[in-house]
Design a protein around this motif. Sequence first.
Motif, mmCIF file in Angstrom:
data_model
loop_
_atom_site.group_PDB
_atom_site.id
_atom_site.type_symbol
_atom_site.label_atom_id
_atom_site.label_comp_id
_atom_site.label_asym_id
_atom_site.label_seq_id
_atom_site.Cartn_x
_atom_site.Cartn_y
_atom_site.Cartn_z
ATOM 1 N N GLU A 179 44.982 76.565 44.384
ATOM 2 C CA GLU A 179 43.577 77.330 44.098
ATOM 3 C C GLU A 179 42.508 76.731 44.982
ATOM 4 O O GLU A 179 41.697 77.857 45.341
ATOM 5 N N LEU A 180 42.540 75.619 45.079
ATOM 6 C CA LEU A 180 41.457 75.068 46.183
ATOM 7 C C LEU A 180 41.649 75.635 47.535
ATOM 8 O O LEU A 180 40.440 76.401 48.089
ATOM 9 N N SER A 181 42.779 75.618 48.146
ATOM 10 C CA SER A 181 43.205 76.232 49.292
ATOM 11 C C SER A 181 42.580 77.736 49.345
ATOM 12 O O SER A 181 41.807 78.215 50.438
ATOM 13 N N GLY A 182 42.780 78.387 48.395
ATOM 14 C CA GLY A 182 42.462 80.063 48.372
ATOM 15 C C GLY A 182 41.045 80.144 48.053
ATOM 16 O O GLY A 182 40.487 81.034 48.832
ATOM 17 N N ALA A 183 40.326 79.402 47.489
ATOM 18 C CA ALA A 183 38.834 79.395 47.343
ATOM 19 C C ALA A 183 38.144 79.171 48.593
ATOM 20 O O ALA A 183 37.257 79.615 49.033
ATOM 21 N N LEU A 184 38.830 78.174 49.466
ATOM 22 C CA LEU A 184 38.138 77.763 50.806
ATOM 23 C C LEU A 184 38.327 78.860 51.737
ATOM 24 O O LEU A 184 37.779 78.729 52.690
ATOM 25 N N SER A 185 39.504 79.537 51.644
ATOM 26 C CA SER A 185 39.793 80.555 52.704
ATOM 27 C C SER A 185 39.118 81.898 52.430
ATOM 28 O O SER A 185 39.221 82.786 53.207
ATOM 29 N N TYR A 186 38.508 82.054 51.111
ATOM 30 C CA TYR A 186 38.003 83.362 51.069
ATOM 31 C C TYR A 186 36.721 83.846 51.928
ATOM 32 O O TYR A 186 36.003 82.701 52.009
ATOM 33 N N ASP A 187 36.715 84.800 52.512
ATOM 34 C CA ASP A 187 35.711 84.906 53.600
ATOM 35 C C ASP A 187 34.294 85.294 53.004
ATOM 36 O O ASP A 187 34.228 85.814 51.788
ATOM 37 N N GLY B 222 28.350 84.558 41.406
ATOM 38 C CA GLY B 222 28.204 85.611 42.352
ATOM 39 C C GLY B 222 27.665 85.211 43.622
ATOM 40 O O GLY B 222 27.941 86.118 44.536
ATOM 41 N N ARG B 223 26.922 84.196 43.723
ATOM 42 C CA ARG B 223 26.309 83.794 44.987
ATOM 43 C C ARG B 223 26.932 82.407 45.392
ATOM 44 O O ARG B 223 27.024 82.098 46.521
ATOM 45 N N LEU B 224 27.675 81.927 44.523
ATOM 46 C CA LEU B 224 28.153 80.252 44.735
ATOM 47 C C LEU B 224 29.329 80.276 44.084
ATOM 48 O O LEU B 224 29.435 80.633 42.804
ATOM 49 N N THR B 225 30.633 79.928 44.363
ATOM 50 C CA THR B 225 31.913 79.462 43.541
ATOM 51 C C THR B 225 31.859 78.017 43.650
ATOM 52 O O THR B 225 31.696 77.381 44.676
ATOM 53 N N VAL B 226 32.225 77.775 42.227
ATOM 54 C CA VAL B 226 32.245 76.193 42.155
ATOM 55 C C VAL B 226 33.665 75.827 41.691
ATOM 56 O O VAL B 226 34.227 76.504 40.553
ATOM 57 N N ARG B 227 34.146 74.942 42.290
ATOM 58 C CA ARG B 227 35.673 74.624 41.971
ATOM 59 C C ARG B 227 35.486 72.965 41.711
ATOM 60 O O ARG B 227 34.915 72.186 42.432
ATOM 61 N N ARG B 228 36.284 72.530 40.631
ATOM 62 C CA ARG B 228 36.413 71.189 40.309
ATOM 63 C C ARG B 228 37.842 70.766 40.677
ATOM 64 O O ARG B 228 38.685 71.332 40.204
ATOM 65 N N PHE C 211 31.339 74.525 51.130
ATOM 66 C CA PHE C 211 32.002 75.195 52.434
ATOM 67 C C PHE C 211 31.386 76.608 52.349
ATOM 68 O O PHE C 211 31.202 77.304 51.400
ATOM 69 N N ARG C 212 31.328 77.078 53.846
ATOM 70 C CA ARG C 212 31.176 78.611 53.814
ATOM 71 C C ARG C 212 32.219 78.955 54.870
ATOM 72 O O ARG C 212 32.286 78.327 55.941
ATOM 73 N N ASP C 213 33.067 79.994 54.504
ATOM 74 C CA ASP C 213 33.984 80.481 55.347
ATOM 75 C C ASP C 213 35.050 79.355 55.745
ATOM 76 O O ASP C 213 35.494 79.255 56.826
ATOM 77 N N GLY C 214 35.091 78.430 54.645
ATOM 78 C CA GLY C 214 36.146 77.444 54.851
ATOM 79 C C GLY C 214 35.707 76.269 55.742
ATOM 80 O O GLY C 214 36.351 75.173 55.874
ATOM 81 N N GLU C 215 34.343 76.263 56.340
ATOM 82 C CA GLU C 215 34.114 75.135 57.009
ATOM 83 C C GLU C 215 32.895 74.360 56.160
ATOM 84 O O GLU C 215 32.094 75.099 55.524
ATOM 85 N N GLU C 216 33.041 73.012 56.233
ATOM 86 C CA GLU C 216 32.106 72.167 55.739
ATOM 87 C C GLU C 216 30.440 72.286 56.103
ATOM 88 O O GLU C 216 30.264 72.440 57.331
ATOM 89 N N VAL C 217 29.500 72.614 55.156
ATOM 90 C CA VAL C 217 28.408 72.720 55.698
ATOM 91 C C VAL C 217 27.127 71.822 54.966
ATOM 92 O O VAL C 217 26.211 71.734 55.401
ATOM 93 N N PHE C 218 27.630 71.126 53.893
ATOM 94 C CA PHE C 218 26.862 70.211 53.361
ATOM 95 C C PHE C 218 27.779 69.464 52.529
ATOM 96 O O PHE C 218 28.856 69.443 52.024
ATOM 97 N N ARG C 219 27.363 68.027 52.466
ATOM 98 C CA ARG C 219 28.129 66.971 51.567
ATOM 99 C C ARG C 219 27.148 66.054 50.871
ATOM 100 O O ARG C 219 26.152 65.760 51.658
ATOM 101 N N ALA C 220 27.373 65.670 49.637
ATOM 102 C CA ALA C 220 26.597 64.774 49.162
ATOM 103 C C ALA C 220 27.719 64.081 48.193
ATOM 104 O O ALA C 220 28.617 64.381 47.651
ATOM 105 N N SER C 221 27.248 62.669 47.873
ATOM 106 C CA SER C 221 27.799 61.857 46.877
ATOM 107 C C SER C 221 27.213 61.460 45.843
ATOM 108 O O SER C 221 25.771 61.103 46.050
#
Length: 134
Positions: A42-50, A83-89, A113-123
């Motif tokens: 499911e994570l892989s599918g969410a990250l590959s969504y255009d 609708g603007r942001l998909t959140v996965r846990r 991620f945007r288009d499968g590429e990391e654009v921001f990271r926080a911890s």
Amino acid sequence: MNCRLYAGFAASLLAAAGCQTHLQAPPVGLLAEPTPYVTLDELSGALSYDDSLVLVEFCVPVSCSRCSTMRDSIDQLASERRGRLTVRRVDLRQHPQLTWEFELATCPSYIVFRDGEEVFRASYPTSVDIIAAA
């Protein structure tokens, strides 16, 4: 060091860094629908969504006060930005190899991620406002 051994070691480090230090009662009266935990497929599918923004929260479901502290805020963000942001846990206890794959050093960690590429990271420590602004 093989990947499985490293993943177990990384999960142990996350646990030592606070993911099992304090038990916290479940929240009373959530304002937003809880974000479900996803499988690797499911994570892989969410990250590959255009052409979509995907926020992935890497955490553990119980026994982590830091994860519990952020959980309601992330659920609220998911509800507000639907609708603007998909959140996965992702449950790092079920998928410890992701600590190595995504180079996670702190639990919880957040990657957008945007288009499968990391654009921001926080911890942790961070806030939902910082994540939302990104």
